[in-house]
Design a protein around this motif. Sequence first.
Motif: not given
Length: 232
Positions: A1-24
């Motif tokens: 049986x797999x050694x399952x971690x007690x809990x898994x928390x996903x983290x999504x860094x999304x603090x960028x406010x600029x755009x490199x794709x020419x959008x607004x």
Amino acid sequence: MRNNPRSIIAIVPAAGIGSRMGADKPKQYLMLGQQSILAHTLDTLFAHPEIEQVIVALHPQDHYFSQLPQSQHPKLIQVVGGGERADSVLAALDYVYSHHPDAWALVHDAARPCVTLTDISRLIESVDIYPQGAILAAPVRDTMKRSDASGHIVNTVDRTLLWHALTPQFFPASILRRHLSAALAAQAPITDEASAMEWAGVMPGLVSGRVDNIKVTHPDDLQLAVLFMSQQ
């Protein structure tokens, strides 16, 4: 049986406010079909049964996220991010450490909407092989060249043991927090979570992931991402 971690928390860094794709607006809020890139990314993380919470690190002046239906999801937690990706990840890790000190952190790019549940599961399952943590990665397939400062080819690089680093990247949250904080304090060049672990002397594992787990960085990537998601 797999050694399952007690809990898994996903983290999504999304603090960028600029755009490199020419959008607004920041690229994570550009539309990919019927909803934004970030919305697709979050939906996948929400859908994985082993992910307990999803923490999104946002810029304090972000006026877009609250408009997403995903912002009201019961698994979602918001924190204020920093100026660089590593700062945002560290802010989220501070929250995890305060509330789930024994958790594992699954850090995923906001602009990688094509990640599959199967790849996430394979990364989580790798804890038996790599108890120190691991990342999704893809073997380099193209011929690699090293250049000089003038753009001339110096030599061909052996690609046998080279990999493209992908996300998610999966580590014990408290250990990642400690090493990332120390690396930033030492002004080490940190480009992803694995590089902070490497700086501290840890050797993360590599879990082969799908090559369609692309990061949207160019306008052409939007069409490619739509194609990949339709095939998935």
